[in-house]
Design an enzyme around this catalytic site. Structure first.
Site, short mmCIF file in Angstrom:
data_model
loop_
_atom_site.label_atom_id
_atom_site.label_comp_id
_atom_site.label_asym_id
_atom_site.label_seq_id
_atom_site.Cartn_x
_atom_site.Cartn_y
_atom_site.Cartn_z
N ASP A 39 39.39 49.54 -19.58
CA ASP A 39 40.00 50.85 -19.39
C ASP A 39 40.49 51.32 -20.75
OD1 ASP A 39 41.11 53.10 -18.03
OD2 ASP A 39 43.08 52.18 -18.19
N SER A 40 40.82 52.59 -20.83
CA SER A 40 41.38 53.12 -22.06
C SER A 40 42.75 52.49 -22.35
CB SER A 40 41.52 54.64 -21.95
OG SER A 40 42.18 54.96 -20.74
N TYR A 92 41.56 58.73 -23.16
CA TYR A 92 40.16 59.16 -23.11
C TYR A 92 40.02 60.51 -22.40
CZ TYR A 92 38.19 54.50 -24.34
OH TYR A 92 37.83 53.34 -24.96
N CYS A 110 38.01 52.77 -15.97
CA CYS A 110 38.43 54.10 -16.41
C CYS A 110 37.54 55.17 -15.75
CB CYS A 110 38.29 54.18 -17.93
SG CYS A 110 38.75 55.77 -18.61
N CYS A 114 41.65 58.72 -11.08
CA CYS A 114 42.20 58.29 -12.37
C CYS A 114 42.93 56.98 -12.14
CB CYS A 114 43.15 59.35 -12.93
SG CYS A 114 44.00 58.85 -14.44
N1 DGL Z 1 41.97 55.64 -17.70
C1 DGL Z 1 41.87 57.08 -17.67
C2 DGL Z 1 41.11 57.51 -16.41
O1 DGL Z 1 41.05 56.80 -15.42
C3 DGL Z 1 43.24 57.73 -17.73
C4 DGL Z 1 43.94 57.57 -19.07
C5 DGL Z 1 43.21 58.24 -20.21
O2 DGL Z 1 43.14 59.49 -20.25
O3 DGL Z 1 42.69 57.52 -21.07
O4 DGL Z 1 40.54 58.57 -16.40
#
Ligand code: DGL
Length: 259
Positions: A8-9, A40, A71, A179
């Site tokens: 994940d980010s 991200y 993510c 998300c």
């Molecule tokens: N992990 C990102 C998502 O599920 C959320 C956080 C980000 O914007 O990096 O879209």
């Protein structure tokens, strides 16, 4: 035993790790949080695709048997172009499938700006059930509010009401939490939407998919659970604090450099 790679980010993908622990208690996880490049959700598809490839390459080099792209933003914009020698699971298809199976006809999708702009959930939902009405709303303030720990706070409630108003006006019966961070807002969102709207957690959905696919392929781990391992690209202390809250136990972290 080879672990499942999860990336994940940042810290949000730990909601997917929590779902994996519930569904696949014996499966060890190697997690990568690309905290140096978070968020991200506001970046271009090209940039997110580049980061995603690099993250998958790192997990593969560490010997994972498959990768879960936890993510939603990366799943939405980077999966079609991704190259990987091991199987890769994104969260969009499983989440869309679960929502399509449950909806009475009107689905709402919430996510980051990039996820909503990509219309990946909308496209997947329409492929599954062309007659579905799909309404989407980007909720960029949710990620910082969750990271601040304001999960059930009057400020978060006010912001959530505003984001959800157009979806409520469209009469949605199902809401996809598109998300990684949003499952942590479930009690608040469920209260605001009322019992007539079902919430779909894409992390839960991908965990179920993984259990089915690994079981079919005879790749399920068995016996006692091996310890999970966590890699981060920056800000290990903040990650560690939030991780302990999300997973309910302290985690040991390894700082890695991705160039
Ligand atoms: N992990 C990102 C998502 O599920 C959320 C956080 C980000 O914007 O990096 O879209």
């Amino acid at each position: 035993m080879k672990p499942i790679g999860v990336f994940d980010s940042g810290v949000g993908g730990l909601t997917v790790v929590a779902a994996l622990r519930r569904r696949l208690p014996a499966e060890p996880v190697l997690y990568l949080g690309d905290t140096a490049r978070l968020p991200y959700g506001t970046k271009s598809a090209e940039t997110v695709a580049r980061y995603t490839q690099r993250n998958v390459d790192l997990l593969v080099s560490r010997g994972v048997k498959g990768v879960v792209v936890a993510c939603n933003t990366a799943s939405a914009v980077a999966l079609p172009r991704l190259r990987s020698p091991v199987p890769v699971w994104g969260v969009i298809e499983p989440g869309a499938r679960r929502a399509a199976a449950r909806s009475r006809g009107r689905v709402g999708v919430v996510g980051t700006e990039s996820t909503i702009r990509s219309d990946a959930y909308g496209a997947a939902l329409r492929r599954l059930r062309p007659e579905l009405a799909v309404a989407s709303e980007a909720c960029p303030l949710f990620v910082p509010l969750v990271e601040e720990g304001w999960l059930d706070d009057p400020v978060t409630e006010q912001i959530a009401s505003r984001y959800l108003a157009p979806l409520v006006a469209r009469g949605i019966d199902t809401l996809v939490l598109g998300c990684t961070h949003y499952p942590l807002l479930t009690p608040l969102l469920a209260r605001l939407l009322g019992p007539g709207v079902g919430l779909v957690d894409s992390g839960e959905a991908v965990a179920q998919q993984l259990a089915e696919d690994l079981g079919r392929a005879g790749l399920l781990a068995s016996g006692r659970r091996h310890a999970d391992h966590f890699l981060v690209t920056d800000a290990a202390e903040r990650f560690g604090r939030l991780a302990a809250e999300i997973l309910g136990n302290p985690v040991s972290l390894e700082l890695v450099e991705l160039v």
